[in-house]
Design a protein around this motif. Structure first.
Motif, PDB file in Angstrom:
ATOM      1  N   TYR A 156       0.878  -1.182   0.098  1.00 17.49           N
ATOM      2  CA  TYR A 156      -0.010   0.062   0.144  1.00 17.49           C
ATOM      3  C   TYR A 156       0.748   1.291  -0.079  1.00 17.49           C
ATOM      4  O   TYR A 156       0.426   2.272  -0.695  1.00 17.49           O
ATOM      5  CB  TYR A 156      -1.229  -0.097   1.213  1.00 17.49           C
ATOM      6  CG  TYR A 156      -2.100  -0.864   0.828  1.00 17.49           C
ATOM      7  CD1 TYR A 156      -2.871  -0.845   0.040  1.00 17.49           C
ATOM      8  CD2 TYR A 156      -2.284  -2.063   1.907  1.00 17.49           C
ATOM      9  CE1 TYR A 156      -4.002  -1.797  -0.385  1.00 17.49           C
ATOM     10  CE2 TYR A 156      -3.136  -2.927   1.845  1.00 17.49           C
ATOM     11  CZ  TYR A 156      -4.399  -2.773   0.648  1.00 17.49           C
ATOM     12  OH  TYR A 156      -5.341  -3.386   0.284  1.00 17.49           O
ATOM     13  N   GLN A 157       1.859   1.336   0.818  1.00 13.56           N
ATOM     14  CA  GLN A 157       2.817   2.512   0.827  1.00 13.56           C
ATOM     15  C   GLN A 157       3.259   2.815  -0.763  1.00 13.56           C
ATOM     16  O   GLN A 157       3.423   4.129  -1.034  1.00 13.56           O
ATOM     17  CB  GLN A 157       4.099   2.405   1.800  1.00 13.56           C
ATOM     18  CG  GLN A 157       4.798   3.431   1.979  1.00 13.56           C
ATOM     19  CD  GLN A 157       5.912   3.538   2.711  1.00 13.56           C
ATOM     20  OE1 GLN A 157       6.796   2.532   2.600  1.00 13.56           O
ATOM     21  NE2 GLN A 157       5.988   4.258   3.838  1.00 13.56           N
ATOM     22  N   LYS A 158       3.759   1.707  -1.419  1.00 10.99           N
ATOM     23  CA  LYS A 158       4.137   2.052  -2.859  1.00 10.99           C
ATOM     24  C   LYS A 158       3.068   2.722  -3.690  1.00 10.99           C
ATOM     25  O   LYS A 158       3.494   3.795  -4.313  1.00 10.99           O
ATOM     26  CB  LYS A 158       4.344   0.607  -3.340  1.00 10.99           C
ATOM     27  CG  LYS A 158       5.606   0.663  -4.615  1.00 10.99           C
ATOM     28  CD  LYS A 158       5.948  -0.666  -5.055  1.00 10.99           C
ATOM     29  CE  LYS A 158       6.667  -1.490  -4.201  1.00 10.99           C
ATOM     30  NZ  LYS A 158       7.137  -2.700  -4.837  1.00 10.99           N
ATOM     31  N   ARG A 159       1.925   2.577  -3.611  1.00 14.41           N
ATOM     32  CA  ARG A 159       0.998   2.991  -4.395  1.00 14.41           C
ATOM     33  C   ARG A 159       0.746   4.610  -3.675  1.00 14.41           C
ATOM     34  O   ARG A 159       0.555   5.518  -4.727  1.00 14.41           O
ATOM     35  CB  ARG A 159      -0.597   2.409  -4.301  1.00 14.41           C
ATOM     36  CG  ARG A 159      -0.647   1.306  -5.399  1.00 14.41           C
ATOM     37  CD  ARG A 159       0.496  -0.053  -5.178  1.00 14.41           C
ATOM     38  NE  ARG A 159       0.354  -1.064  -6.215  1.00 14.41           N
ATOM     39  CZ  ARG A 159       1.177  -2.133  -6.024  1.00 14.41           C
ATOM     40  NH1 ARG A 159       2.006  -2.430  -5.122  1.00 14.41           N
ATOM     41  NH2 ARG A 159       1.090  -3.157  -6.909  1.00 14.41           N
ATOM     42  N   ALA A 160       0.656   4.533  -2.522  1.00  8.64           N
ATOM     43  CA  ALA A 160       0.234   5.713  -1.985  1.00  8.64           C
ATOM     44  C   ALA A 160       1.615   7.121  -2.410  1.00  8.64           C
ATOM     45  O   ALA A 160       1.259   8.028  -2.640  1.00  8.64           O
ATOM     46  CB  ALA A 160       0.420   5.880  -0.391  1.00  8.64           C
ATOM     47  N   ALA A 161       2.715   6.379  -2.295  1.00  4.03           N
ATOM     48  CA  ALA A 161       3.875   7.505  -2.691  1.00  4.03           C
ATOM     49  C   ALA A 161       4.007   7.697  -4.043  1.00  4.03           C
ATOM     50  O   ALA A 161       4.614   8.789  -4.323  1.00  4.03           O
ATOM     51  CB  ALA A 161       5.310   6.385  -2.379  1.00  4.03           C
ATOM     52  N   VAL A 182       3.930   9.148   3.571  1.00  2.97           N
ATOM     53  CA  VAL A 182       4.098   9.247   2.101  1.00  2.97           C
ATOM     54  C   VAL A 182       3.042  10.126   1.615  1.00  2.97           C
ATOM     55  O   VAL A 182       2.872  10.650   0.468  1.00  2.97           O
ATOM     56  CB  VAL A 182       4.418   8.240   1.176  1.00  2.97           C
ATOM     57  CG1 VAL A 182       5.914   7.765   1.477  1.00  2.97           C
ATOM     58  CG2 VAL A 182       3.356   7.335   1.153  1.00  2.97           C
ATOM     59  N   GLY A 183       2.061  10.669   2.521  1.00  4.66           N
ATOM     60  CA  GLY A 183       1.113  11.765   2.064  1.00  4.66           C
ATOM     61  C   GLY A 183      -0.157  11.126   1.388  1.00  4.66           C
ATOM     62  O   GLY A 183      -0.749  11.719   0.814  1.00  4.66           O
ATOM     63  N   GLY A 184      -0.337   9.776   1.719  1.00  2.00           N
ATOM     64  CA  GLY A 184      -1.619   9.169   1.062  1.00  2.00           C
ATOM     65  C   GLY A 184      -2.774   9.187   2.066  1.00  2.00           C
ATOM     66  O   GLY A 184      -2.638   9.372   3.246  1.00  2.00           O
ATOM     67  N   ASN A 206       0.104   4.243   9.113  1.00  2.00           N
ATOM     68  CA  ASN A 206       1.385   5.060   9.279  1.00  2.00           C
ATOM     69  C   ASN A 206       2.140   5.184   8.014  1.00  2.00           C
ATOM     70  O   ASN A 206       2.695   6.357   7.678  1.00  2.00           O
ATOM     71  CB  ASN A 206       2.049   4.457  10.353  1.00  2.00           C
ATOM     72  CG  ASN A 206       1.488   4.839  11.552  1.00  2.00           C
ATOM     73  OD1 ASN A 206       0.531   5.593  11.990  1.00  2.00           O
ATOM     74  ND2 ASN A 206       1.789   4.155  12.842  1.00  2.00           N
ATOM     75  N   ALA A 207       2.356   4.011   7.232  1.00  5.34           N
ATOM     76  CA  ALA A 207       3.303   3.820   6.272  1.00  5.34           C
ATOM     77  C   ALA A 207       2.582   4.851   5.138  1.00  5.34           C
ATOM     78  O   ALA A 207       3.252   5.517   4.408  1.00  5.34           O
ATOM     79  CB  ALA A 207       3.614   2.672   5.680  1.00  5.34           C
TER      80      ALA A 207
END
Length: 354
Positions: free
Chosen positions: A50-55, A100-102, A95-96
């Motif tokens: 999920y963090q990868k897509r949010a970033a 990254v602003g997601g 949190n992750a």
């Protein structure tokens, strides 16, 4: 590298409900089955996913379906939001994403009769009526169980479980929740006369069969607020692909009347084909827009260029993508640069969390 036209509206920031989104791109909820099968706890691989897509700049992430109780489970490896361990694990994800602003919301799910006692801790599946589904349980590949018809007390318990899961989602750091009221799962089973033969307040005509959905929505809104809540609804039934509403416009109007009664502000009409006409030359989303002036999330095999007119003319406010976001963790970057998207590979993206 092959260049595509850049869809400017799709990439624009937007204020939706309580959320300031960096783009109008939504990550669709997609069952991945990568949680621990015994505990329903997600791990670091889900955090990274999920963090990868949010970033990358996805505006809104809607998680895979998260079950609200052990009896809500309909396949292996799905996550939950009803234990302390599950809540704490999801906090690592939120949190992750926020780092990254997601923005991320939890989709809350109960499969109802589409289950088996081996998945639910030995309990029979729950349903509005004791009507068995033909077919095999997802992944388990065993015939569906005969469900147990829910008593009024059972119904009240499940409404409370949805509300508690919504409260748990906020405690875990989610920005809101989506209620899965589509695709033939429990909430939808109440709306669906082939699954609901009740003669009490939860049966009858479509408006009356929507009573369960209405009560779930009100209970969840009381925990998270109307501006942090989405309802997903659909004509589609996973176990009955040929099913159609007899009178699509009447059905849509009835659903939307109920949404107005609950105070819902954001809806997610689900279809497999965004461009398919369902009545009087209108698509599902066009028909919805005829009666709904709130926020609409579009979905249905969309691509970045063809969705632009629907955003521009106001048919939808946000556009949800599924498989393209599995195949392209850098989806927003590729679209903003006009680059061609990678093709979805069933084996790779079904079995590997990337």
């Amino acid at each position: 590298m092959h260049m595509q036209k850049i869809p400017e509206k799709l990439l624009k920031p937007s204020r939706i409900g309580a959320w300031d989104l960096r783009s109008r791109v939504v990550m669709s909820p997609m069952t991945r089955s990568f949680a621990d099968n015994e505990t329903g706890v997600v791990g670091q691989d889900v955090v990274n996913y999920y963090q990868k897509r949010a970033a990358d700049g996805v505006g809104l992430i809607i998680t895979e379906g998260i079950i609200i109780s052990p009896r809500a489970k309909g396949t292996t490896g799905v996550p939950g939001l009803y234990t302390r361990e599950q809540i704490n694990a999801w906090r690592n994800v939120t949190n992750a994403v926020h780092e990254v602003g997601g923005t991320i919301v939890a989709q809350l799910w109960h499969v109802g009769r589409l289950s088996h006692h081996e998945l639910t801790g030995g309990y029979p599946s729950q349903a509005p009526s004791a009507i068995r589904v033909d077919g095999l349980v997802h992944r388990l590949r065993k015939p569906y169980d005969m469900p147990e018809e829910m008593t009024i007390e059972d119904i009240e318990d499940v409404i409370a479980q949805f509300a508690t899961a919504a409260k748990n989602a906020m405690e875990a750091g989610f920005d809101g929740v989506e209620i899965h009221g589509a695709h033939g799962y429990l909430i939808d089973q109440f709306t669906y006369k082939l699954a609901n033969h009740r003669t009490d307040q939860y049966g009858g005509d479509l408006r009356q069969r929507l009573t369960f959905m209405k009560k779930v929505l009100k209970a969840v809104i009381s925990k998270v607020g109307a501006d942090r809540k989405i309802i997903r609804f659909s004509e589609l039934k996973d176990e009955n692909p040929s099913y159609k509403w007899e009178h699509p416009e009447d059905a849509v109007q009835t659903y939307i009347d109920v949404f107005h009664e609950t105070g819902v502000k954001i809806i997610h009409p689900s279809t497999n084909d965004f461009t398919q006409e369902i009545t009087n030359g209108k698509t599902f989303h066009q028909l919805v827009r005829k009666y709904w002036d709130g926020v609409v999330i579009g979905v249905g095999n969309l691509n970045p260029s063809t969705v632009e007119p629907a955003l521009t003319d106001g048919t939808i406010d946000l556009a949800a993508f599924g498989r393209p976001l599995l195949a392209n963790p850098d989806f927003v970057h590729r679209v903003s640069e006009g680059w061609r998207l990678r093709e979805y590979d069933t084996f790779q993206h079904l079995h590997v969390l990337t």
